[in-house]
Scaffold this motif. Structure first.
Motif, PDB file in Angstrom:
ATOM      1  N   ILE A   4       0.838  -1.210   0.000  1.00 59.92           N
ATOM      2  CA  ILE A   4       0.000   0.000   0.000  1.00 59.92           C
ATOM      3  C   ILE A   4       0.871   1.257   0.000  1.00 59.92           C
ATOM      4  CG2 ILE A   4      -1.620   1.325   1.444  1.00 59.92           C
ATOM      5  CD1 ILE A   4      -2.767  -1.507   2.282  1.00 59.92           C
ATOM      6  N   ASP A  44      -4.125   9.034   4.691  1.00 60.84           N
ATOM      7  CA  ASP A  44      -5.103   7.964   4.456  1.00 60.84           C
ATOM      8  C   ASP A  44      -4.417   6.656   4.073  1.00 60.84           C
ATOM      9  OD1 ASP A  44      -7.088   9.703   5.040  1.00 60.84           O
ATOM     10  OD2 ASP A  44      -7.711  10.054   2.962  1.00 60.84           O
ATOM     11  N   ARG A  45      -3.335   6.771   3.274  1.00 56.62           N
ATOM     12  CA  ARG A  45      -2.619   5.543   2.905  1.00 56.62           C
ATOM     13  C   ARG A  45      -1.905   4.936   4.106  1.00 56.62           C
ATOM     14  NH1 ARG A  45       0.740   7.424  -1.887  1.00 56.62           N
ATOM     15  NH2 ARG A  45       1.855   5.452  -1.823  1.00 56.62           N
ATOM     16  N   GLN A  72      -4.551   3.000   5.841  1.00 62.63           N
ATOM     17  CA  GLN A  72      -4.826   1.742   5.112  1.00 62.63           C
ATOM     18  C   GLN A  72      -3.742   0.709   5.381  1.00 62.63           C
ATOM     19  OE1 GLN A  72      -5.356   2.355   0.863  1.00 62.63           O
ATOM     20  NE2 GLN A  72      -6.635   4.135   1.270  1.00 62.63           N
ATOM     21  N   GLN A 100      -4.258  -0.750   8.722  1.00 64.55           N
ATOM     22  CA  GLN A 100      -5.393  -1.681   8.741  1.00 64.55           C
ATOM     23  C   GLN A 100      -5.022  -3.031   8.125  1.00 64.55           C
ATOM     24  OE1 GLN A 100      -8.083   1.037   6.853  1.00 64.55           O
ATOM     25  NE2 GLN A 100      -9.079   1.596   8.778  1.00 64.55           N
ATOM     26  N   ALA A 101      -4.018  -3.029   7.262  1.00 67.54           N
ATOM     27  CA  ALA A 101      -3.568  -4.303   6.673  1.00 67.54           C
ATOM     28  C   ALA A 101      -2.930  -5.208   7.730  1.00 67.54           C
ATOM     29  CB  ALA A 101      -2.584  -4.042   5.538  1.00 67.54           C
ATOM     30  N   GLU A 107      -4.046  -6.656  10.186  1.00 63.14           N
ATOM     31  CA  GLU A 107      -5.344  -6.962  10.778  1.00 63.14           C
ATOM     32  C   GLU A 107      -5.246  -7.581  12.167  1.00 63.14           C
ATOM     33  OE1 GLU A 107      -8.695  -9.266   9.029  1.00 63.14           O
ATOM     34  OE2 GLU A 107      -7.816  -8.479   7.180  1.00 63.14           O
TER      35      GLU A 107
END
Ligand SMILES: [Zn+2]
Length: 241
Positions: free
Chosen positions: A75, A190-191, A194, A197-198, A200
């Motif tokens: 990402i 925002d990246r 993200q 969030q990867a 998890e």
């Protein structure tokens, strides 16, 4: 002042655990890859003590965390992610492990090396001063100077693998007690989220991740003397001149 981006072709990020780089420098790394810098991650451990779900077998954790790190790195524009597979919590600044890092420095030949500060930051001791972080910083910096640039250090790397000496020009340190450089990451925040969030297994339980991260890095905005609506990551940049 850091080197201008135009003088940096390659950067090597040496960290202890999956998610270290993305939490602390994800915005900066996204900006680097956007500007054409090739970034390599080198993870010393698989973060095998991490995660929160008691139903996940512990033996599955290293593979899960490696996959999450690959996804997060992608990402941010990083496709070269390498693992040394050490066990979390066991890192010591020994000679063998240092040689493994020297090998990667000489393979990647980075102008810039980002790693943990080998000094404690007492301001953030409770949240961020994992012993693995400090040891990683000590190993990475010693591997870069004097080892990687010295043909007589680890001579088998040159003799058996043809890995010529390499001098890293500049170090960027995470969680330093003496930050001296701030990167405005507002445009890539925002990246960064993200990418987090990867991871998890680490962040799924945090539904307010973006808000938490804004709060966590807000002090950097003031320290960087940026307007209050901007977001920044903090580093200590050291020239290896
Ligand atoms: Zn960590």
């Amino acid at each position: 002042m850091p080197l201008p981006e135009s003088e940096v072709e390659r950067a090597l990020v040496v960290i202890a655990h999956p998610d270290d780089a993305d939490f602390w420098a994800g915005g900066t790394i996204a900006a680097w890859t956007d500007s054409g810098i090739a970034v390599t991650y080198l993870l010393l451990t698989d973060g095998d003590s991490g995660g929160f779900d008691p139903d996940v077998p512990r033996t599955d954790v290293p593979a899960i965390r490696r996959a999450e790190q690959q996804a997060a790195a992608a990402i941010l524009g990083v496709s070269d992610v390498r693992f040394l597979g050490q066990r979390e919590g066991t890192l010591v600044a020994g000679f063998e492990l240092r040689r493994e890092i020297v090998r990667v420095i000489r393979q990647v030949r980075p102008q810039r090396l980002l790693t943990w500060s080998p000094e404690w930051n007492w301001q953030r001791f409770r949240t961020s001063c994992h012993a693995d972080h400090r040891v990683t910083g000590e190993l990475a910096l010693t591997a870069a100077y004097p080892d990687a640039g010295n043909p007589f250090a680890h001579p088998e790397l040159l003799r058996d693998e043809g890995l010529a000496p390499w001098k890293v020009s500049e170090f960027w340190l995470l969680n330093s007690p003496s930050p001296n450089h701030y990167v405005d990451i507002t445009g890539v925040f925002d990246r960064k989220i993200q990418a987090l969030q990867a991871h998890e297994s680490q962040t799924k339980h945090r539904d307010a991740l973006a808000r938490l991260m804004r709060e966590r890095i807000a002090p950097n905005t003031a320290a960087a003397r940026l307007p209050a609506d901007r977001l920044a990551e903090a580093f200590q940049v050291v020239a290896n001149a």
